[in-house]
Design an enzyme around this catalytic site. Structure first.
Site, PDB file in Angstrom:
ATOM      1  CE1 TYR A  57      -3.011  -3.036   0.370  1.00 16.60           C
ATOM      2  CE2 TYR A  57      -3.530  -2.341   2.608  1.00 16.60           C
ATOM      3  CZ  TYR A  57      -3.718  -3.211   1.562  1.00 16.60           C
ATOM      4  OH  TYR A  57      -4.604  -4.250   1.686  1.00 16.60           O
TER       5      TYR A  57
ATOM      6  CG  HIS B 207      -0.636  -8.343   0.117  1.00 18.24           C
ATOM      7  ND1 HIS B 207      -0.347  -7.003   0.193  1.00 18.24           N
ATOM      8  CD2 HIS B 207      -1.964  -8.406  -0.153  1.00 18.24           C
ATOM      9  CE1 HIS B 207      -1.447  -6.303  -0.030  1.00 18.24           C
ATOM     10  NE2 HIS B 207      -2.431  -7.127  -0.254  1.00 18.24           N
TER      11      HIS B 207
END
Length: 272
Positions: free
Chosen positions: A44, A102
């Site tokens: 992110y 992730h």
């Protein structure tokens, strides 16, 4: 992860795709609204802002549940632990509460990254470990590879996507699911059903969607930059959808509106 821990953190504030002051302001508003669970990721690019904002809240570290995720580019043995240590520096903490992989690695061999994840826990860089975007078979394999409990599999989960097979598999294996894209990036608001159902409960469409997810046994991650929406997304524990309304919403899952496809994300597996 114990039951009280799970219950406390059924509602997490997700930070994607926020950066800069927008991320900081949203996190501060979320903390003010009552959120204590916060979700970020190396991918992110906002771990630094997340750390700064959480420090600015003045909340005790022990009152927070902080999740971050390791980027697939850092799954190599030479990069994994160094990347986690950098995440901790950016987040201004000695540990995260939950560290996730992730995505499954490109190529399909999940063993090396899971072993590195276990090593991060062994070194006390995280209290708990989990995965994201794993299939049923990957979850089955994962519990055989690592010694520590896998506390969650974070996946796309909303009322416009049928995840029955994944949820059934997760329940059988004993890995709780948590949601991302919980309102399908706004697509749910094109469906009048949610607002219609909400009228009977004095709730809005978004609250109905999030309550449906919780009643499926899935914890939620939600993001907004508007304080009123942040508060609204948090305020979903004072009503229960009837079995009839749950079933009405279930019908919409057969639309199979999936946001995260292999065309969008190169790490995406063949979904269940």
């Amino acid at each position: 992860m114990n039951v009280s821990f799970q219950k406390t953190n059924q509602r997490a504030f997700g930070t994607y795709p926020l950066t800069g002051d927008q991320a900081k302001n949203a996190i501060l508003a979320a903390a003010e609204a009552g959120y204590r669970a916060f979700d970020t990721a190396q991918m992110y690019g906002n771990e630094k802002e997340t750390g700064e904002a959480l420090k600015a809240t003045g909340l005790k570290r022990g009152d927070l549940c902080l999740t971050t995720k390791v980027h697939p580019d850092n799954f190599g043995e030479d990069a994994f632990l160094a990347s986690v240590e950098k995440s901790l520096r950016d987040l201004q903490t000695d540990y995260v509460d939950i560290l996730l992989l992730h995505w499954p690695p490109v190529g399909g061999d999940i063993t090396p990254s899971l072993e590195l994840l276990q090593s991060a826990r062994d070194r006390n860089l995280t209290k708990n470990i989990g995965v994201s975007n794993y299939t049923v078979q990957m979850m089955k394999d994962a519990v055989a590879i690592v010694d520590a409990p896998i506390v969650t599999n974070q996946v796309e989960f909303h009322p416009l996507l049928n995840q029955d097979k994944l949820l059934a598999g997760a329940n059988e294996i004993g890995i709780p699911l948590s949601s991302y894209s919980s309102v399908a990036r706004g697509e749910v608001f094109k469906q009048p059903l949610f607002a219609d159902i909400g009228k009977a409960y004095g709730k809005n469409a978004g609250q109905v969607v999030l309550r449906w997810i919780l009643q499926k046994g899935v914890s939620i991650n939600t993001m907004s930059t508007k304080p009123e929406n942040i508060r609204s997304n948090f305020d979903i524990m004072d009503f229960t959808l009837s079995s009839v309304d749950m079933a009405r919403i279930d019908e919409l899952t057969h639309r199979n509106y999936r946001i995260v496809t292999r065309d969008l994300v190169p790490w995406a597996p063949e979904w269940d």
